[in-house]
Structures are given as structure tokens and as C-alpha cells.
Design an enzyme around this catalytic site. Structure first.
Site, PDB file in Angstrom:
ATOM      1  CE  LYS A  79      -8.910  11.928 -14.713  1.00  0.00           C
ATOM      2  NZ  LYS A  79      -8.408  10.689 -14.051  1.00  0.00           N
ATOM      3  CB  SER A 154      -4.940  11.923 -12.889  1.00  0.00           C
ATOM      4  OG  SER A 154      -5.888  10.897 -13.137  1.00  0.00           O
ATOM      5  CB  SER A 178      -6.633   8.678 -11.019  1.00  0.00           C
ATOM      6  OG  SER A 178      -5.287   8.822 -11.381  1.00  0.00           O
TER       7      SER A 178
END
Lengths: 485, 476
Positions: A79, A154, A178
């Protein structure tokens, strides 16, 4: 020569047989990205040249202490909120465009020390604010199962690239769901370890008391391998626990006989999609059929979790994001006066969801409101923690839905922040309590969208969590299905 | 000050702890390094970095708390103080808000009128900010070397009533910190900084007036002067019937006045909340008690000991203990054989003054405690007179030679030969008929004059007691 859908475990076998598998696996993924990522847009940044030297070096490596490492030659995607020395790291925000960290996050050091190749950086919601990966400055990521839908968020890029076979496994971060929610929406496995299990050093903070780094993978076992590698006390993170790290792959046994599984009634309520409820209840029955003891339990303060979360998380976020002020790094809007520079930089640099959360957080911490919001929120947080403490006296693992619905349409919730916030209603409580939880595929909707089931365990009892998840996965075929791209 | 008003003063002092590294990272905390050379991702507040508490700083903090007679908190907790400024890399300062490391202490301050107890509200730990540099450039630049350096903020109760008390409080505080050995307390290097809160009220009034905070105080004497100015300004305003506003004012040393910096309305809302990156932990009370026992002797105790063991006056003792090294120097003189009272007198009435005139400190002077003791020995055994001792000391500071050598080279050995002194006395009597006459008519003062003349005649070498005796005999 590796082909098709690769797992960590599978690739490790190939590499053991033939070292050239490192290069061919990277090439295979790279080809896949070139074919499908224009549609999925899972990567924020991908460049073969970045890892070419690493592939070369590992292919030639002779030292058995290196070649024996659990991730030797395995490419891992990240990420874009994890700092990698020399790689632009932006949190998918304009305000960090061009920011190149001078240091590696602790998890990156651990990945490298365990032979992994840092492969590419995945798209995300700006500063991890969101549940759909739509608030990224790079544009939205699509769900590989239906390109008109969101991958969740996310860590949507991390989930989507694993689901689309553009990565073998990835790291994400989970502040309120997330990792687990996008894992559920993309049909992969996602783990949020116990708060303190994995060092946060080098993870660009959102909600410091909630953030935790974890893996997204194709199988529970792969997730366990990655969790093994990234866990452990870090002297650079005062909130990381000085707790022994067991070998989580050893917990991956297909045996749940006598395991006490609790179904909290507060998680099966109005707003929960019928198909999701059916899939999750079927999962409970499946475990019961395998010998687990399933009982109904209660977590009475669940209904306050989202409200508490949107006080605590935004308060911490508003403070954590203060440093993005145009002074030292990242975007700076030209201005003659200091105050104008601050205003313009933050106005142009942050997207609307980031601004909303900074404003909310600033408000709840303001003099005169602190007691009513932040302090009260912390007290309720304690009550939510106690719910779990109490429940874990009765059961070993708690089974719940991950997301109230399967993947929703891109744009469907962007105008309705509250609807977006409720996407994490079943994952937020675990962050507030700090306990570990995993999302595992447990079914598909009629529209062929993946559905995940969540297993939560008590603090530092990832072993029980992995055991339940592994046994369930091995007793089902959902994880074997692949999206058509 | 007007007779109708009294001022109420509270001081906030920031002291830099002299740890090797910064409060939350391993960077050197030293002063004067190349700008931005002592920095890392943590003290630069780079995204993703996290603080880790420096245990030495924590220990120093507790030692300060104990030395200031504070209660030590049972739990160490940090908070974030949020505000925007380019010298603050994280846009928050890690500080302590509602649960300071220590509170409820006091400091005893020596005033002419006697001792005064000034309350210490709290003493807490926090990190320093960087330094903004404006000079000689189009824009401004920041040096983050100081960012993250450990500080202790020590807040006094509004117990101080006059600028002189404020000065005495700072002197006493500095002495305590020096004795504990936790800070250089050097205002020039910024290792001790002070802000003052001051208000006035009619005498007899118990409520507090509107307070004004004064910043930019760069020396103890600036604190005193700024307070004198500000009190006069407030009294003047009050007497004219003007409102005194709650505000922050800056002391301008050159113009010797305070000017408005920001009003109460412009004050920051710091949005304090617990620092989530540092887990609060319990402070063991056993450990605190161990630290209390291990504290070095503090100025107050030392003063008492000087009075008791060396027979010094309260005043002499308080001068000697104010500076730890000066107190040590005095004790070294005593150890080297000097009688305490003589050593105290020589240090206070001669040495400090001479050094001041020479622009030196006793740290850097050319003589040692043993040298001073040697000089005193020469006076004690009658080799030289007290008057010559002064000259010898001046020479010692100039040449670094031992007192004995100087006495020998200059022929300053005291004359105790009565015939030599009598000769000189006869000359003096012959040359001063008027004073002799006056003395004989009962004017005692004239005798002292004549003794002085004998000393002069012998170039200060005559034994004063003998000079007295011989003169008396000759004058019948």
C-alpha cells in the site's frame, strides 16, 4: 516455470526447484499488470526497473541462510502509505506528490531481511480515508470481479491486485477495516493483526491508536507466512508489543473440533444484505458441521462503535496530518505570507474527504468540546473493549460479516459520507478493541460478487484466528474462484 | 512602585536537560552543530516516524522534580500540543498537559528580608522546537538541530511579589538545577529560558488582576528590568483608569520596553490530547525513593552545613553556595588547610571582585584552591600582612606563580623587627606634628592615621600589631 495464479507457498516450491522461477514469476506478474491494470488500476506506481537488480541478486544468491528465508524471491506489493527508501510514497495524496522517504519502514526491512522483493505500490484512499479507494489522487481502483464496482478500501489497490493476479500478496493497513473490507469485496484473505503485533514505524499514520499493518493474500496460509515475517517487537515503535511471535503457519490446521465460535447478535441487524447474511450464517454452520461449537453471544455496545471511531480516528488524523504544511516536503503552494502558504497548500493538497476528517478531528479536540466528544469517545471505547473481554470468556473466536454488502458501484456512496462510513460498521469494533481479525472468502452473491466472513480472536491470539480461518477455507472452495478479466 | 499597588508574578522556566541525545530519538542534543546536521526522520517529524522516550531525560526530569520538592506523578503520560509553525516539524509538540510529571513543589529563595518560599505549580517534560532564522536572506530557513531536545518546563505559583524576588527565584532555581547536574542553565545558549506572567492589584486585594505574559527575556537581569517596566506600565494604566488587557508582550531590551505580541483573542487553541504513539507507564514509587536518596547535596542543605561546620555567617554561606563550583572551590581551599572564615573572606571580598574586574571567572583563573590556601597560610603565620596579601593575590591572578615566590621576589615579607618599625615610627612622628598633637589631645582617629603612615613608610610590610604597639610606646 510458474504459471497462472501464484501463491507464496507455491512460488517458494518453484524457486526451490529452479532459481529462475524468481525472474519468471516477476515477469509473469509484470505481463499481467500490463494486460489488466489499465482496467483495474490497482497500482499507484509500478516499474520493472525498480526490482531488476534485486531479481538478479537473489537469482545468484548462494548463501543458504538467505535462500532459506520464508519469502526468498517472492515479490510483495505494498500500500502506498508504507515508506520505502528512495521510492515516492504519497498516500495517494497530491500533498505528498514527489515525497521520497529517506528510510525504510520496519515492515519493509523485515520483508527484505526475509528475502522478499519490494514489487510495486498499490492505490488506496487518500491517507486511508475511505472504504472504496475512490478518494485517491490517482483515480479509483476497480473491483476485478466487476469493473463498475469498487474494490473496497482503503487498501483497495492491495486487495484488487491480489484478486486480479497482479500480485502474489500485498501489505495493507487497517484502521477501521481497511484490509478486511476490501479483502471481502475482492474475494481474498485479509488480516488485521493485534494492535502492537506489527511495528507501525514507517507507516504514514492515520489513527495512531488504531492503525495496524497486515497482509492481503490468496490463502490463509500465505497470510500466516506474511504475518510471521512482519510481526515482532520494534524498539522504534513504543506501541509495539514485546510479545513472543509464534509460528502462525503451525496454527493453520484443518481442525476446529471443540472450538467455541460466537455469533454476536448485534452484527446480524437491519442494513445487513440478505445474501451476505446467508453466506455468513452458512459459514457458521459449516464450522459447526466440522465440530465447532457455535453459540449466540452479545456485544452490547456495538451500536456506538462507528460514532466512537469517527471521533477518535479523526481526532488523531487531524493531528497526524498537521505536518503536511508545505514547509519541509511534498506539495507547497507558492505564497508571500506564511499563513497564505499554509492555507493554499492544504487547500490544494488535500482532497475533500481528507479535509472533512481534518475539520471533524479539529472540532472534537477543540477547547470546550473535548470532554463531550473525545473524552466521552474514549470512555465508550473502553466499554466496547470490555464487551470483547467478556465475550472471549465464553468463546474462542467471534464470527461476523465483514461488510454489510458486497461491492457497491463506483460513485454510489461518494456523495453520502455517512453511507460510506457505515461500510465499516462490522470491522471498526476490532480496531477500537485492538484485537486481531481476518476476512476469508465465504460465498458469492447472485451477481457473482465475493462475500467475506470475519473471524476475530482475543489480543495476541492470532493462532486461534488462523486456525478457524484455515479450517473453514480448507473446507470450502470459495478462495479458488477467480475473476474473469 | 506605587504604594497603593502590589504586583503578582509567576515565572515559566524552560531548562534544557543535558542528555547526550534528544528526547525521542538518538540524535545528539549538543549546541552549536552545523544546521540540520543533528536530525533524523523522528526529530524532523517525517511521515511514518515514531517517538521513543529517552530514559536518561526521564530520570533527569524526576531528579528535578525531587530537588524542587514536587510530588512525582505515579504515571508518565504525554500529550500532543497542536499548532502550526515552521519550526515545529510535526505541527504538534509532544508535551504533558493534564498529568505533568510532577507538581506541588516549592523553592526557598534568599531575600535581604530573609527566606521566602515560592511555590512550584508543576514541572513537566516536553520536546523543544527548531529554530527559525531570518537574517540576511530573502525568506526564512529552519534549523531543526534543536527540535526534539529535552526540556523541563518549571512553572512557579504566582507567589513572587517583586522583580527582585523574581531575580532571586531564578538564581536559586539555577543553583538547584546546577547542583543536580541536569542542565547547563546557560541563557545565552538557550538552555534556560524564562517567560514571566505579571499583574497588579491594589494592596489588600486578594483576587488576581489581569495578567500579561512577557516573552523574549534573555537574561536574569532582563527579567528584572522587563518586570519593573511592565509593573510601572500597568500601574500607570490603572491610575489613568485604562483597561489592562490580557495579552502576550515582547520585551525589547534595546528600547527597554514591552510591546504587544498577541491578544487573548489571538491565543492558540492547542487541542491537547493524549499522545497515542507513547504508551503511558507506571512510575515505580520505590525507584523514585531510590532517586531521592541518591540526590546530590542541594544548595539549601549546603548552606546550612557551611554555617554549621565552618562557622560562616548565613550571608557568607549563601553567597558561596549560589554557584556549585564556587562552593566546591571554597571547600577545596579549606581542605588545603585554609581556615574557613579567612578563605570565605578572601574569596568574597578580594577574589571575586578582582576576577570581575579582570573579566575572568574562577573556572578559568590562573590560581588554584591550593594556591589560595598557600596565600592564606602566609598571612596566618605572619609572613605577610593582610594588605600585602591583596597585592600578592593580584600578582597570582596575573602570573600564576605561587604566593611564596611572589612574596620572596618582591620582598614583601612582613617586618616584625621592632627596631626597624621604631625607626619608621620616629620618622612618622617627626613628619606629622599636627596629628601627634591631636592624638595627645585624645583624638583616636589620628592614631589610625599614624599607623597607616608607618605602614606606608614600611611599604606595607610592617606587622600591623607591632606598628600599633611601637607607636603607642613612642607617643607615651
Amino acid at each position: 516455470m510458474p504459471q497462472g495464479s501464484l501463491t507464496i507457498k507455491g512460488l517458494r516450491e518453484e524457486i526451490r526447484k529452479d532459481r529462475s522461477a524468481i525472474r519468471s514469476a516477476c515477469r509473469l506478474l509484470s505481463e499481467r499488470i500490463k494486460t489488466v491494470d489499465s482496467k483495474v488500476r490497482a497500482y499507484a506506481a509500478f516499474d520493472d526497473a525498480r526490482f531488476e537488480a534485486e531479481v538478479e541478486r537473489l537469482t545468484e544468491e548462494k548463501d543458504p541462510s538467505v535462500t532459506g528465508k520464508p519469502l526468498f524471491g517472492v515479490p510483495i506489493s505494498l500500500k502506498d502509505n508504507l515508506c520505502v527508501r528512495g521510492w515516492e510514497t504519497t498516500c495517494a495524496s497530491r500533498i505528498l506528490k514527489g515525497y521520497v522517504p529517506p528510510y525504510d519502514a520496519t515492515v519493509i526491512q523485515k520483508l527484505r531481511a526475509n528475502g522478499a522483493i519490494i514489487f510495486g505500490k498499490c492505490n488506496m484512499d487518500e491517507f486511508a480515508f475511505g472504504s472504496s479507494t475512490e478518494s485517491s489522487c490517482y483515480g479509483p481502483t476497480a473491483n476485478p470481479w466487476d469493473l463498475s464496482r469498487v474494490p473496497g478500501g482503503s487498501s483497495g489497490g492491495s486487495a484488487a491486485c491480489v484478486a486480479a493476479d497482479e500480485a502474489i500478496a500485498a501489505l495493507g493497513s487497517d484502521t477501521g477495516g481497511s484490509i478486511r473490507q476490501p479483502a471481502s469485496l475482492c474475494g481474498v484473505v485479509g488480516v488485521k493483526p493485534t494492535y502492537g503485533r506489527v511495528s507501525r514505524y514507517g507507516l504514514i499514520a492515520f489513527g495512531s491508536s488504531l492503525d495496524q499493518i497486515g497482509p492481503l493474500a490468496k490463502t490463509v496460509e500465505d497470510a500466516a507466512i506474511l504475518t510471521n515475517v512482519i510481526s515482532g517487537h520494534d524498539p522504534k515503535d513504543s506501541t509495539s508489543a514485546n510479545a513472543a511471535v509464534p509460528d502462525f503457519t503451525r496454527a493453520c490446521v484443518p481442525d476446529v473440533k471443540g472450538l467455541r465460535v460466537g455469533l454476536p447478535k448485534e452484527y446480524f441487524v437491519a442494513g445487513l444484505d440478505r445474501e451476505v447474511e446467508t453466506a455468513v450464517r452458512n459459514a457458521a454452520e459449516k464450522l459447526a458441521s466440522m465440530g465447532a461449537v457455535v453459540t449466540d453471544i452479545s456485544l452490547p455496545h456495538t451500536e456506538y462503535a462507528v460514532a466512537v471511531y469517527y471521533i477518535v480516528a479523526v481526532a488523531e488524523a487531524s493531528s497526524n496530518l498537521g505536518r503536511f504544511d508545505g514547509v519541509q516536503y511534498g506539495y507547497r503552494h507558492p505564497a508571500n505570507q506564511l499563513l497564505d502558504m499554509y492555507f493554499e497548500t492544504r487547500d490544494h493538497g488535500f482532497g475533500s474527504e481528507a479535509k472533512r476528517r481534518i475539520l471533524l478531528g479539529t472540532f472534537v479536540l477543540s477547547a470546550g468540546y473535548y470532554d463531550a466528544y473525545y473524552l466521552k469517545g474514549q470512555k465508550v471505547r473502553t466499554l466496547i473493549k470490555r464487551d470483547f473481554d467478556h465475550a472471549f470468556k465464553q468463546v474462542d473466536v467471534i464470527l461476523t460479516p465483514v461488510s454489510p454488502t458486497p461491492a457497491f458501484k463506483i460513485g454510489e456512496r461518494t456523495q453520502d459520507p455517512l453511507a460510506m462510513y457505515l461500510s465499516d460498521i462490522f470491522t471498526i469494533p476490532m480496531n477500537l478493541a485492538g484485537i486481531p481479525a481476518i476476512s476469508v472468502p465465504c460465498g458469492f452473491s447472485k451477481g457473482n460478487l465475493p462475500i467475506g466472513v470475519q473471524f476475530a480472536a482475543k489480543h495476541f491470539d492470532e493462532e486461534t484466528m488462523f486456525r478457524a480461518a484455515y479450517a473453514f477455507e480448507q473446507g470450502t472452495d470459495f478462495h479458488k474462484r477467480k475473476p474473469e478479466l | 512602585m506605587s504604594a497603593e499597588y502590589e504586583s503578582v508574578i509567576g515565572l515559566e522556566v524552560h531548562v534544557q536537560l543535558k542528555t547526550k541525545s534528544k528526547l525521542f530519538c538518538g540524535c545528539p542534543a549538543e549546541f552549536g552543530a552545523e544546521p540540520n546536521s543533528n536530525t533524523c526522520p523522528v526529530c524532523l517529524g517525517l511521515p511514518g516516524s515514531l517517538p521513543v522516550l529517552n530514559e536518561q531525560a526521564f530520570l533527569y526530569g524526576i531528579q528535578i522534580a525531587l530537588a524542587l520538592n514536587c510530588r512525582v506523578a505515579g504515571r508518565l503520560k504525554f500529550d500532543r500540543k497542536n499548532y502550526f509553525y515552521p519550526d515545529l516539524p510535526k505541527a504538534y509538540q509532544i508535551s504533558q498537559y493534564d498529568q505533568p510529571l510532577s507538581s506541588g513543589g516549592h523553592l526557598l529563595v534568599e531575600m535581604k528580608e530573609g527566606q521566602k518560599k515560592i511555590g512550584i505549580t508543576r514541572a513537566h517534560m516536553e520536546e523543544d522546537a527548531g529554530k527559525l532564522l531570518h537574517e540576511g536572506r530573502a525568506g526564512s530557513v529552519v534549523d531543526y538541530n534543536r527540535a526534539g531536545v529535552p526540556l523541563m518546563e518549571i512553572v512557579s505559583e504566582p507567589d513572587i511579589r517583586t522583580p527582585d524576588e523574581a531575580y532571586a527565584y531564578l538564581t536559586a532555581l539555577k543553583a538547584v538545577l546546577q547542583y543536580v547536574g541536569v542542565s547547563d542553565c546557560d541563557m545565552e545558549k538557550g538552555s534556560l529560558r524564562c517567560d514571566a506572567n505579571v499583574s497588579i492589584r491594589p494592596k489588600g486585594e486578594t483576587r488576581l488582576g489581569t495578567k500579561v505574559e512577557i516573552k523574549n527575556l534573555n537574561s536574569f537581569s532582563a527579567v528584572k528590568r522587563a518586570l519593573q517596566y511592565e509593573i510601572a506600565r500597568q500601574i500607570d494604566a490603572a491610575e489613568k483608569g485604562e483597561t489592562i488587557f490580557q495579552e502576550t508582550r515582547l520585551w525589547n531590551d534595546e528600547r527597554a520596553l514591552t510591546l504587544t505580541m498577541r491578544s487573548k483573542e489571538e491565543a492558540h487553541d492547542y487541542r491537547y490530547f493524549p499522545e497515542p504513539d507513547l504508551v503511558p507507564f507506571t512510575v515505580s514509587s520505590d525507584w523514585v525513593e531510590d532517586l531521592r536518596e541518591d540526590l546530590p547535596e542541594l544548595p539549601a542543605a549546603r548552606k546550612e552545613r557551611f554555617v554549621k561546620d565552618y562557622g560562616l555567617s548565613e550571608y557568607d554561606a549563601s553567597v558561596l553556595i549560589q554557584d556549585k563550583d564556587l562552593g566546591n572551590f571554597f571547600e577545596e581551599c579549606v581542605t588545603a588547610g585554609a581556615p574557613p572564615k579567612r578563605a570565605s573572606n578572601l574569596i568574597q571580598s578580594e577574589l571575586l571582585g578582582m576576577l570581575y574586574e579582570r573579566g575572568e571567572t574562577f573556572h578559568a583563573m590562573k590560581t588554584t584552591a591550593a594556591g589560595i590556601a598557600g596565600l592564606i597560610r602566609l598571612v596566618e603565620n605572619g609572613t605577610i600582612s593582610g594588605r600585602s596579601a591583596k597585592d600578592v593575590l593580584a600578582d597570582m591572578l596575573e602570573t600564576a606563580k605561587p604566593a611564596e615566590d611572589i612574596v620572596r621576589e618582591k620582598g614583601l615579607t612582613q617586618v616584625s623587627d621592632e627596631t626597624v618599625i621604631a625607626e619608621a615610627a620616629k620618622k612618622v612622628i617627626a613628619a606629622n606634628p599636627k596629628p601627634v598633637e591631636d592624638y595627645k589631645n585624645g583624638k583616636e582617629k589620628s592614631f589610625a592615621f599614624l599607623v597607616g603612615q608607618v605602614m606606608r613608610e614600611t611599604k606595607g610590610k610592617a606587622n600591623p600589631a607591632l606598628a600599633n604597639k611601637v607607636l603607642k610606646e613612642l607617643l607615651g
